[in-house]
Design an enzyme around this catalytic site. Structure first.
Site, PDB file in Angstrom:
ATOM      1  N   HIS A 256      55.700  69.164  59.280  1.00 37.37           N
ATOM      2  CA  HIS A 256      55.743  67.774  58.353  1.00 37.37           C
ATOM      3  C   HIS A 256      55.905  66.688  59.358  1.00 37.37           C
ATOM      4  O   HIS A 256      56.719  66.954  60.301  1.00 37.37           O
ATOM      5  CB  HIS A 256      56.683  68.063  57.354  1.00 37.37           C
ATOM      6  CG  HIS A 256      56.379  67.045  56.145  1.00 37.37           C
ATOM      7  ND1 HIS A 256      56.941  65.573  56.196  1.00 37.37           N
ATOM      8  CD2 HIS A 256      55.919  67.201  54.991  1.00 37.37           C
ATOM      9  CE1 HIS A 256      56.423  65.084  55.140  1.00 37.37           C
ATOM     10  NE2 HIS A 256      55.776  65.949  54.503  1.00 37.37           N
ATOM     11  N   ASP A 307      52.778  72.605  50.638  1.00 37.09           N
ATOM     12  CA  ASP A 307      51.582  73.176  50.340  1.00 37.09           C
ATOM     13  C   ASP A 307      51.577  74.542  50.254  1.00 37.09           C
ATOM     14  O   ASP A 307      50.636  75.488  49.853  1.00 37.09           O
ATOM     15  CB  ASP A 307      50.564  72.567  51.262  1.00 37.09           C
ATOM     16  CG  ASP A 307      50.034  71.164  50.858  1.00 37.09           C
ATOM     17  OD1 ASP A 307      50.028  70.777  49.501  1.00 37.09           O
ATOM     18  OD2 ASP A 307      50.406  70.664  51.964  1.00 37.09           O
TER      19      ASP A 307
HETATM   20  C1  LIG Z   1      51.870  67.934  58.455  1.00 32.29           C
HETATM   21  C2  LIG Z   1      51.361  67.573  59.942  1.00 32.29           C
HETATM   22  C3  LIG Z   1      50.053  67.056  60.045  1.00 32.29           C
HETATM   23  C4  LIG Z   1      52.282  66.630  60.806  1.00 32.29           C
HETATM   24  O1  LIG Z   1      51.666  66.369  61.753  1.00 32.29           O
HETATM   25  P1  LIG Z   1      52.323  65.548  63.131  1.00 32.29           P
HETATM   26  O2  LIG Z   1      53.521  64.831  62.473  1.00 32.29           O
HETATM   27  O3  LIG Z   1      51.488  64.592  63.743  1.00 32.29           O
HETATM   28  O4  LIG Z   1      52.758  66.666  64.005  1.00 32.29           O
HETATM   29  P2  LIG Z   1      52.247  67.239  65.214  1.00 32.29           P
HETATM   30  O5  LIG Z   1      50.788  67.490  64.722  1.00 32.29           O
HETATM   31  O6  LIG Z   1      52.099  66.065  66.145  1.00 32.29           O
HETATM   32  O7  LIG Z   1      52.945  68.499  65.670  1.00 32.29           O
HETATM   33  C5  LIG Z   1      53.801  68.432  66.654  1.00 32.29           C
HETATM   34  C6  LIG Z   1      53.915  69.750  67.369  1.00 32.29           C
HETATM   35  O8  LIG Z   1      53.835  70.823  66.302  1.00 32.29           O
HETATM   36  C7  LIG Z   1      52.856  71.556  66.525  1.00 32.29           C
HETATM   37  N1  LIG Z   1      52.228  71.902  64.931  1.00 32.29           N
HETATM   38  C8  LIG Z   1      52.693  71.098  64.029  1.00 32.29           C
HETATM   39  N2  LIG Z   1      52.179  71.898  62.632  1.00 32.29           N
HETATM   40  C9  LIG Z   1      51.659  72.625  63.109  1.00 32.29           C
HETATM   41  C10 LIG Z   1      51.180  73.927  62.332  1.00 32.29           C
HETATM   42  N3  LIG Z   1      51.011  73.739  60.809  1.00 32.29           N
HETATM   43  N4  LIG Z   1      50.784  74.962  63.071  1.00 32.29           N
HETATM   44  C11 LIG Z   1      50.956  75.327  64.402  1.00 32.29           C
HETATM   45  N5  LIG Z   1      51.546  73.943  65.147  1.00 32.29           N
HETATM   46  C12 LIG Z   1      51.728  73.058  64.485  1.00 32.29           C
HETATM   47  C13 LIG Z   1      51.847  70.834  66.969  1.00 32.29           C
HETATM   48  O9  LIG Z   1      50.636  71.694  67.460  1.00 32.29           O
HETATM   49  C14 LIG Z   1      52.420  70.028  67.802  1.00 32.29           C
HETATM   50  O10 LIG Z   1      52.882  70.855  68.979  1.00 32.29           O
HETATM   51  P3  LIG Z   1      52.724  70.200  70.670  1.00 32.29           P
HETATM   52  O11 LIG Z   1      53.658  69.311  70.523  1.00 32.29           O
HETATM   53  O12 LIG Z   1      52.772  71.397  71.349  1.00 32.29           O
HETATM   54  O13 LIG Z   1      51.148  69.566  70.840  1.00 32.29           O
HETATM   55  C15 LIG Z   1      51.214  68.893  60.917  1.00 32.29           C
HETATM   56  O14 LIG Z   1      52.209  69.634  60.654  1.00 32.29           O
HETATM   57  C16 LIG Z   1      49.733  69.653  60.264  1.00 32.29           C
HETATM   58  O15 LIG Z   1      48.980  69.515  60.835  1.00 32.29           O
HETATM   59  N6  LIG Z   1      50.364  70.709  59.426  1.00 32.29           N
HETATM   60  C17 LIG Z   1      49.337  71.707  58.824  1.00 32.29           C
HETATM   61  C18 LIG Z   1      48.752  71.133  57.737  1.00 32.29           C
HETATM   62  C19 LIG Z   1      49.518  70.848  56.687  1.00 32.29           C
HETATM   63  O16 LIG Z   1      50.030  71.879  55.972  1.00 32.29           O
HETATM   64  N7  LIG Z   1      49.574  69.656  55.829  1.00 32.29           N
HETATM   65  C20 LIG Z   1      50.442  69.293  54.730  1.00 32.29           C
HETATM   66  C21 LIG Z   1      51.566  68.529  55.057  1.00 32.29           C
HETATM   67  S1  LIG Z   1      52.616  68.355  53.616  1.00 32.29           S
END
Ligand SMILES: CC(C)(COP(=O)(O)OP(=O)(O)OC[C@H]1O[C@@H](n2cnc3c(N)ncnc32)[C@H](O)[C@@H]1OP(=O)(O)O)[C@@H](O)C(=O)NCCC(=O)NCCS
Length: 370
Positions: A256, A307
């Site tokens: 998140h 979710d």
């Molecule tokens: C929610 C979300 C978009 C937040 O994104 P964000 O704040 O931009 O965080 P990031 O995508 O930059 O993630 C930070 C790190 O954690 C990792 N990470 C984050 N969510 C992850 C996941 N669901 N699975 C695996 N790795 C994950 C990223 O790859 C990143 O790793 P890195 O630093 O080695 O590159 C992201 O966690 C995600 O895509 N989750 C899956 C989709 C989801 O469940 N969305 C609903 C949100 S309520």
């Protein structure tokens, strides 16, 4: 000027609707745990719109309006029948909600009273649109909304044409409470950006639906179910998740932007998933989910978000997976519309700047010389 990618940590609006402080989510200052245990979704919608919990007669007044507006124009139903086979459910919702504006004579009335009433209309009609779409694409006639029942009850009734079980209504109602608002999430921000141009509430909600559709936001609950289906059984969980993590794949339903120590809504959905599993005598989805959580949290430190357990909850309720994100919208339209009304109250155009990284001093080259 340097850009903050994804606007992370940027405070882009003042709001008194919901807060996330030290990992605690509140609606109008009331802890989400308290609301999840005690409130109905209609009370929560009232709370988000009016800033206070309704008394009995205020709640009855809201119920009357929800009853009055729940039916959708026949023209919109006829249009839904024309959507191509295989239409994405969120694309259908986006189009149908946009089209509702065409049949609302007050769509462009910007008085606060008209906008407040449109918020209630949208809340009343969104479940009807989702249920109508679901039935039409299955080759069935839509079921007209029932009067005097909750939104959770009505949605399940319109979806199946049958009186829903009390336990299903209660579970869905609680899920709606948990999804109703969430500060400046992507879809709410999209809604606020749209109406900050003084565009109408239907445009704001249509923008929000478009933003919610994506798998990084509301679309994640459907993506979780796709993953659970791909995994197929408890025995396959470990291999699948280890392989996905080794290949740096994102595990949907985890992580998140704001909560780094766990999403306070997830525990309620986890509990619901367990209870529904027990009740239906099918614990496999719940057990698979727990095992996925152990592995992902253990290896990556990532916690489940709202979710993750929604997927097993809705599936156990018999809801097809492409309706998970539309159900999110059925709830979140309360928050979107509350934010839209708040934006109108103290509006300023939302127009940030970009850090330009393209070429400079470039010249026009005549087409023959390119
Ligand atoms: C929610 C979300 C978009 C937040 O994104 P964000 O704040 O931009 O965080 P990031 O995508 O930059 O993630 C930070 C790190 O954690 C990792 N990470 C984050 N969510 C992850 C996941 N669901 N699975 C695996 N790795 C994950 C990223 O790859 C990143 O790793 P890195 O630093 O080695 O590159 C992201 O966690 C995600 O895509 N989750 C899956 C989709 C989801 O469940 N969305 C609903 C949100 S309520």
């Amino acid at each position: 000027m340097t850009a903050t990618k994804g606007l992370e940590g940027i405070v882009a609006a003042s709001s008194s609707i919901s807060s996330i402080i030290d990992g605690v989510l509140t609606y109008r200052g009331i802890n989400i745990d308290d609301l999840a245990e005690n409130a109905t979704f209609e009370e929560v919608a009232y709370l988000l719109w009016y800033g206070k919990l309704p008394n009995r007669s205020e709640l009855d007044g809201l119920q009357q309006k929800l009853d009055q507006y729940a039916a959708i124009p026949n023209q919109v139903i006829e249009q839904i029948k024309l959507y191509p086979k295989g239409t994405n459910s969120m694309a259908a919702l986006r189009t149908a909600i946009s089209s509702l504006a065409l049949y609302d004579e007050s769509a462009n009335d910007m008085s606060p009273e008209a906008n407040q009433l449109k918020a209630i209309k949208l809340q009343a009609q969104l479940p009807t649109v989702v249920a109508a779409f679901a039935r039409i694409r299955d080759g069935k006639e839509p079921v007209a909304p029932k009067q005097g029942v909750s939104i959770a009850y009505n949605f399940l009734y319109m979806l199946t044409g049958e009186e829903p079980a009390e336990v299903a209504v209660k579970a869905l109602d609680q899920a709606l409470v948990l999804h109703a608002d969430h500060e400046l999430n992507a879809s709410t921000f999209a809604a606020r950006v749209t109406v900050a141009t003084l565009s109408d509430i239907y445009s704001g909600v249509t923008s929000a639906i478009g933003a919610l559709k994506g798998p990084l936001h509301g679309g994640a609950n459907e993506a979780v179910m796709v993953m659970l289906e791909e995994i197929g059984s408890l025995a396959n969980v470990e291999g699948y998740i280890n392989n996905a993590l080794a290949n740096k794949q994102k595990i949907m339903g985890f992580g998140h932007r704001v909560y780094k120590d766990g999403d306070p809504r997830a525990k309620h959905l986890q509990q619901m998933s367990r209870e529904l599993g027990k009740l239906t005598g099918n614990m496999e989805l719940y057990e698979m989910s727990i095992k996925i959580e152990d592995l992902v949290t253990g290896q990556k430190g990532l916690k489940p978000n709202v979710d993750f357990y929604s997927a097993s909850v809705y599936t156990t309720l018999g809801i097809p997976r492409d309706l998970f994100t539309p159900i999110f919208a059925i709830s979140r339209v309360s928050g979107w519309s509350a934010h839209i009304l708040e934006q109108y109250q103290d509006n300023r155009l939302i127009r940030p700047r970009a850090d330009y990284v393209g070429p400079v001093n470039a010249k026009y080259i005549p087409i023959e010389q390119r």
